[in-house]
Scaffold this motif. Structure first.
Motif, short mmCIF file in Angstrom:
data_model
loop_
_atom_site.label_atom_id
_atom_site.label_comp_id
_atom_site.label_asym_id
_atom_site.label_seq_id
_atom_site.Cartn_x
_atom_site.Cartn_y
_atom_site.Cartn_z
N GLY A 167 17.35 18.79 -39.27
CA GLY A 167 18.51 18.82 -38.40
C GLY A 167 18.47 17.69 -37.39
O GLY A 167 18.40 16.52 -37.75
N SER A 168 18.46 18.05 -36.13
CA SER A 168 18.48 17.03 -35.09
C SER A 168 17.08 16.57 -34.69
O SER A 168 16.93 15.75 -33.79
N TRP A 222 16.93 4.05 -25.81
CA TRP A 222 18.33 4.26 -26.19
C TRP A 222 19.16 4.57 -24.97
O TRP A 222 18.66 4.87 -23.89
N SER A 259 13.70 14.58 -35.16
CA SER A 259 13.12 13.44 -35.87
C SER A 259 11.61 13.44 -35.68
O SER A 259 11.11 13.90 -34.65
N GLY A 280 28.87 5.95 -27.81
CA GLY A 280 27.92 7.06 -27.81
C GLY A 280 26.56 6.69 -28.37
O GLY A 280 25.69 7.55 -28.50
N LEU A 296 15.59 13.29 -26.28
CA LEU A 296 16.70 12.69 -27.00
C LEU A 296 16.41 11.21 -27.20
O LEU A 296 16.02 10.51 -26.26
N HIS A 297 16.56 10.74 -28.40
CA HIS A 297 16.35 9.31 -28.62
C HIS A 297 17.57 8.67 -29.25
O HIS A 297 17.61 7.47 -29.49
N ALA A 298 18.58 9.47 -29.52
CA ALA A 298 19.85 9.00 -30.05
C ALA A 298 20.79 10.19 -29.93
O ALA A 298 20.34 11.31 -29.70
N PRO A 299 22.08 9.98 -30.08
CA PRO A 299 22.97 11.12 -29.98
C PRO A 299 22.58 12.22 -30.97
O PRO A 299 22.38 11.98 -32.14
N MET A 300 22.43 13.41 -30.46
CA MET A 300 22.13 14.59 -31.27
C MET A 300 20.78 14.50 -31.99
O MET A 300 20.57 15.18 -32.98
N ARG A 301 19.90 13.67 -31.52
CA ARG A 301 18.59 13.57 -32.19
C ARG A 301 17.49 13.59 -31.14
O ARG A 301 17.54 12.86 -30.16
N MET A 326 25.44 18.53 -39.17
CA MET A 326 24.65 17.30 -39.09
C MET A 326 25.27 16.13 -39.83
O MET A 326 24.84 15.01 -39.68
#
Lengths: 399, 660
Positions: B443-444, A219, B446, A185, B496-501, A76
């Motif tokens: 972690g990812s 987003w 939120s 990204g 997903l609301h952002a990369p990896m989140r 992370m």
């Protein structure tokens, strides 16, 4: 920087003599070339444990360049500076000796390197490294682009996207003449950079908006970028759009395809689009203007990280089921893509790994008749033991 | 592979067969009582006298929702079935089963697990972090019966019951009862379980205590396909790793009769289990530990022509999850307390019911922080008898923290004859976001503290008919058919609301509709009985989220067809059952590009009463008789054929004058 710790050449020839009902018998194997040692990488103060986390890989100037994220065990956050591992391709040709790697420490502005692009140049071959940093969430920005001299193995310049407004996370890259195209990204944007100076194209300092943010989620993310002759293609993941631009980056067409269009690859006459939500593969006929979708789609089974094309074979690296799928493009052309495609799948689990299952194959590069794939390992302390590896797969052309 | 019985399996089966053949005969006819009329659909054939008496009484849920579609399922003595297995015998249910030793929650009428409220004597058991209640966590021998009430039933069950509710009733002491009971079991994959309990009646006070323990290694074999897209290639035999489980529990109940009846219940359970991860990426050291304690008190009586009931309840929960069992993480703990006062007054054949409930709940965890919220609800309901019609309006006004919701419901029934009744219901409910959805940051993942409540409106209508046994025809028949439609709005989905989140949003909207059918036939002879029952659910769903990528498609994890059936036969001292479950394929994503195959499994069991005074009984069960390998929601293969043997006793030492 040199690694002082041991490398392992494991020669784990693994598994799967596989066949299909309509395909030829073949035995797919891979070699585990080396293990990246996290202990050789610097850690920030207060970080208890780190993991090398190999990601993007590119081959140029007779070498492989592998981005080492140097992340915390849960992946992370960066645990320290990012690195490029350099491996001489010649050293991988024999299994009698240890394959070695050297380390290039990346500038502090560029942490968590993810993607690497090879820039062939007879005078000054180089690689571009896109660092995702903390995806714009960190207190100190560390999202940047670094060019590395492939011969001298030293950073050339760093491009920071500080004038682009909202935080930019440089992601996938593609070469367009002497320019480097960089997908964001963290938004549906595309940047153009002078590959010799690292300067952002002043005409597109804020980037080109390929796609608007998702109406509800707010987003967007540029999933991939690909240049095919005089056309530029990009995907916008949040809205699952495929965007076509001309060489001057003027919009040609936009269309929604699938649910999570992301990965792009070209076979020369077809554009392949991997959908990482629907786990599907779509094909577009590049001879049409604008491009036209070939009927049907292929079920990949699992989301693919990357598709690499070599001759009449496409290799889909899928980290979600720890396999590399091999697709026979000669059977897929001109018809329903799903009717005859999978020649084989290569499980990446190695019998010699202490925890062999959770390899998490991530990204790959083709060089010298081989496919090289990084194994990131799962982002837990448990999964880490099977990752941090580089494997080599025989391309097996002609069968 | 799993399809072949091991030597241990064969030994166990042989042992069972020998016991059945050599057990000493005892006076059988004495205990062969003709079954009482059964009020609830889906009830199993009860084994013991006490159970038989219980079967004739409506469940709490059926009393709460007399116009609703409520199925009740009894647990049989010696039966190796979790509460999830029992609930699965009802119409409208889809079990979200993660396999042997792993959690199982349920979906009702296409809801998510979070949208099903599981209650025990008025206490909601759903964890405050979300995710639905794991029905395998509650020790099975403590469960007397459970009811599955379907529909958006927030009027009765409060926030959360968008798909319905599962109302669990535990063992309870009866006045003057003197009874000792216990079970000792052994099953596949080194599973051992034991329970022991007793009930004693002293004048007007009765006490029941019970304890439970279970351990299971859970390392079942399965066939793994490392290359699933390659046809006809060899499968690899694997064993499920890190799938062991241990579970313990204790139950104590006190009941005091009199002008004011008092009930006190204390239940505690806890345990640990390995968390095996995904089939492609197992986690070999991950572990979960949990513990729960419940204290419930109830006082009821009548005054001024009105029935009063007061309840107090407290629940404590503890949970710890670590990726490495040798490096445990801090515990997450939660509490839920409430006080409720209920008054019901009859006006001739009509009735009015009012209740008020106050409560508080809070959660502290390493990934949540510390959060709490007050709870308050007012309920008003009526029962109007208008000739053959019964009209049941109800409404609950409720605060969950700062989130307010109104849950109205109207139920109507029309008695065409004494044995045929038409029913219809309509209502609306809401589910306040869980603490997990509001505050979990890990972690990812939120959090989203701005979430609003999910809502659902529903309507259903159907018919129930029965044929009661007579002296000349000892056959009882029951059948029910109903149709339902539910619309879910503002469904909370992680995106997903952002990369990896990922983060939860109020994005979803869906329509679910279909039909539910239940049938039961029971034949009770002097020395034999036979019962056949079946439940079938036909369900359609449509994503209406407004996202063109998903609109009009099926909801994931929503099989269109599901059929369960069970045949119970009892002859003399022997009994046997045969069960079947068929479920059609289900989508696993919103775009409907991937699906889990349908599955079918057959279960069978035999039981012999070895000694009547002690109630000694030996039960042998084979699960998944043909070793069909299903998959859990994440594609992990489920266990193949299993066996379980239970030696149980149930000694009813109640003085003869109280005996039936």
């Amino acid at each position: 920087m040199k690694s002082s710790l041991s490398l392992s050449i494991a020669l784990a020839l693994v598994t799967a003599a596989c066949s299909t009902s309509d395909g030829p018998e073949r035995s797919n194997t891979f070699e585990e070339l080396l293990v990246f040692d996290a202990a050789a990488l610097k850690k920030d103060d207060g970080v208890a444990a780190n993991s090398a986390r190999p990601a993007g890989i590119a081959a140029v100037a007779g070498k492989l360049f592998v981005a080492l994220g140097n992340l915390t065990l849960d992946c992370m956050a960066p645990a320290g500076p990012g690195y490029l591992a350099v491996i001489d391709l010649a050293s991988t040709e024999t299994t009698e000796e240890e394959a070695g790697y050297r380390l290039i420490e990346l500038p502090s502005a560029c942490r968590n390197p993810q993607n690497v692009l090879a820039w062939e140049d007879s005078v000054a071959p180089r690689v571009f490294v896109a660092c995702a940093g903390e995806y714009g969430w960190g207190e100190t920005p560390s999202e940047a682009l670094v060019a590395v001299d492939a011969v001298n193995e030293a950073p050339l310049f760093t491009t920071v996207f500080d004038g682009a407004g909202a935080a930019v996370t440089p992601g996938k890259m593609a070469r367009l003449g002497s320019s480097l195209l960089v997908g964001d990204g963290n938004a549906g944007r595309l940047f153009r950079i002078d590959a010799n100076s690292g300067e952002l194209d002043p005409a597109f300092e804020q980037g080109i908006e390929l796609c608007a943010p998702h109406a509800t989620l707010g987003w967007q993310m540029t999933g991939d970028v690909l240049v095919s002759e005089s056309s530029v293609f990009a995907t916008c993941f949040a809205t699952s759009e495929l965007v076509e631009l001309d060489a001057d980056l003027n919009l040609v067409s936009t269309r929604v395809i699938g649910s999570g269009a992301q990965v792009l690859a070209s076979t020369g006459d077809e554009l392949l689009v991997g959908d990482t939500i629907d786990n599907a593969l779509y094909a577009f006929d590049l001879s049409h203007e604008p491009i036209a979708q070939v009927q049907g789609s292929d079920r990949l089974g699992m989301a693919t990280n990357q598709i690499l094309v070599n001759g009449d074979r496409a290799f889909a690296i899928t980290s979600t089921d720890n396999t590399i799928q091999v697709i026979d493009l000669s059977k897929a052309r001109g018809g329903d893509f799903s009717t005859a495609r999978v020649v084989d799948q290569i499980p990446t689990a190695s019998s010699t790994s202490p925890d062999a299952t959770n390899t998490n194959p991530y990204l790959g590069a083709i060089a010298g008749g081989h496919l090289y794939v990084t194994l990131m390992g799962a982002c837990t302390p448990d999964g880490d033991t099977a990752g941090n590896r580089l494997i080599r797969v025989e391309l097996g052309e002609g069968d | 592979m799993a399809r072949r019985l091991s030597s241990a399996h064969l030994s166990a089966c042989l042992f069972t067969a020998i016991c059945l053949l050599t057990s000493a005969p005892v006076g059988a006819a004495q205990g062969d009582i003709a079954l009482d009329e059964v009020l609830a659909l889906g009830e199993a054939t009860p084994w013991s006298v006490a159970d038989r008496k219980a079967a004739s009484t409506p469940t709490q849920a059926q009393l709460k929702e007399p116009t609703g579609f409520v199925s009740a399922v009894e647990r049989q003595s010696g039966e190796h079935a979790t509460p999830a297995d029992l609930a699965a015998r009802s119409a409208g249910v889809t079990v979200r089963d993660q396999g042997h030793n792993q959690p199982a929650s349920i979906s009702l009428r296409g809801s998510s697990s979070e949208q099903v409220t599981v209650v025990l004597d008025g206490m909601p058991l759903n964890g405050l972090a979300g995710g639905g209640f794991d029905l395998t966590a509650l020790p099975a021998p403590f469960v007397r019966r459970l009811s599955v009430a379907r529909g958006a039933l927030g009027a009765r069950y409060g926030s959360g019951a968008l798909g319905g509710a599962v109302d669990i009733e535990l063992l309870a002491p009866a006045r003057g009862e003197r009874r000792f009971f216990g079970e000792l079991g052994h099953g596949s994959f080194l599973t051992f379980d034991a329970s022991l309990g007793g009930a004693l009646g002293f004048d007007i006070t009765s006490v029941l205590v019970s304890a439970y323990a279970r351990t299971s290694r859970g390392d079942y074999p399965f066939l793994y396909d490392p290359t699933p897209l390659v046809a006809d290639d060899a499968l690899i035999e694997r064993r499920r790793e890190n799938n062991a489980s241990q579970r313990y529990g204790a139950l104590a109940r006190v009941h005091r009769d009199g002008a004011v009846k008092l009930d006190l219940l204390l239940e505690a359970d806890g345990g640990l289990r390995g968390v095996p991860g995904a089939v492609q990426a197992p986690t070999r050291t991950a572990e979960q530990r949990d513990a729960r304690a419940l204290l419930l008190g109830k006082a009821s009586g009548a005054a001024f022509g009105t029935e009063f009931e007061g309840r107090l309840g407290a629940r404590l929960g503890f949970l710890e999850w670590s990726s490495d069992r040798h490096a445990p993480e801090p515990w997450q703990h939660e509490y839920h307390v409430f006080a409720e006062l209920n008054a019901k007054r009859f006006f001739g054949v009509h009735a009015l019911e009012l209740s008020a409930r106050l409560g508080h709940e809070g959660l502290t965890g390493p990934s949540h922080g510390t959060h709490d919220r007050p709870l308050a609800a007012l309920f008003a309901g009526g029962e109007l008898e208008l000739g053959p019609f019964a009209l049941l309006p109800a409404v609950r006004a409720e605060f969950v923290g700062e989130r307010f919701g109104l849950s109205p419901k109207l139920g109507i029934s029309l008695a065409i004859t004494d044995d045929i009744e038409l029913r219809a219901n309509a209502g609306r409910s809401f589910r306040a976001p869980s603490f997990g959805e509001l505050y979990l940051e890990q972690g990812s993942v939120s959090p989203n503290p701005d979430l609003t409540s999910e809502t659902a409106i529903f309507g259903d209508a159907g018919i129930e008919a029965r044929l009661s046994p007579t002296t000349t025809m000892p056959l009882s028949l029951r059948g029910a058919a109903s149709g339902f439609v539910t619309r879910h709005d503002d469904v909370i989905l992680y995106e997903l609301h952002a990369p990896m989140r990922i983060k939860p949003y109020n994005l979803g909207r869906a329509l679910v509709w279909g039909g539910e059918f239940e049938a039961e036939a029971a034949l009770a002879l002097k020395r034999a009985s036979l019962r056949l029952r079946a439940a079938y659910t036909l369900s359609f769903s449509e994503n209406q989220s407004g996202d063109s990528r998903y609109d009009g498609r099926d909801l994931p994890f929503h099989p269109r067809h599901r059929l369960t059936s069970r045949l119970d036969v009892e002859v003399w001292r022997l009994s046997a059952h045969l069960g079947a479950e068929l479920q059609s394929r289900q989508q696993v994503n919103r775009s409907n590009t991937d699906a889990l195959d349908g599955r079918a499994r057959i279960d069978a069991g035999v039981s012999a009463r070895l000694h009547r005074p002690s109630g000694l009984r030996l039960t042998a069960e084979l699960g998944n008789l043909f070793g069909a390998q299903g998959q859990d929601l994440y594609g992990y293969p489920l266990a193949g054929r299993t066996f379980h043997i239970t030696l149980g006793f149930d000694a009813d030492l109640t003085p003869a004058k109280d005996s039936p």
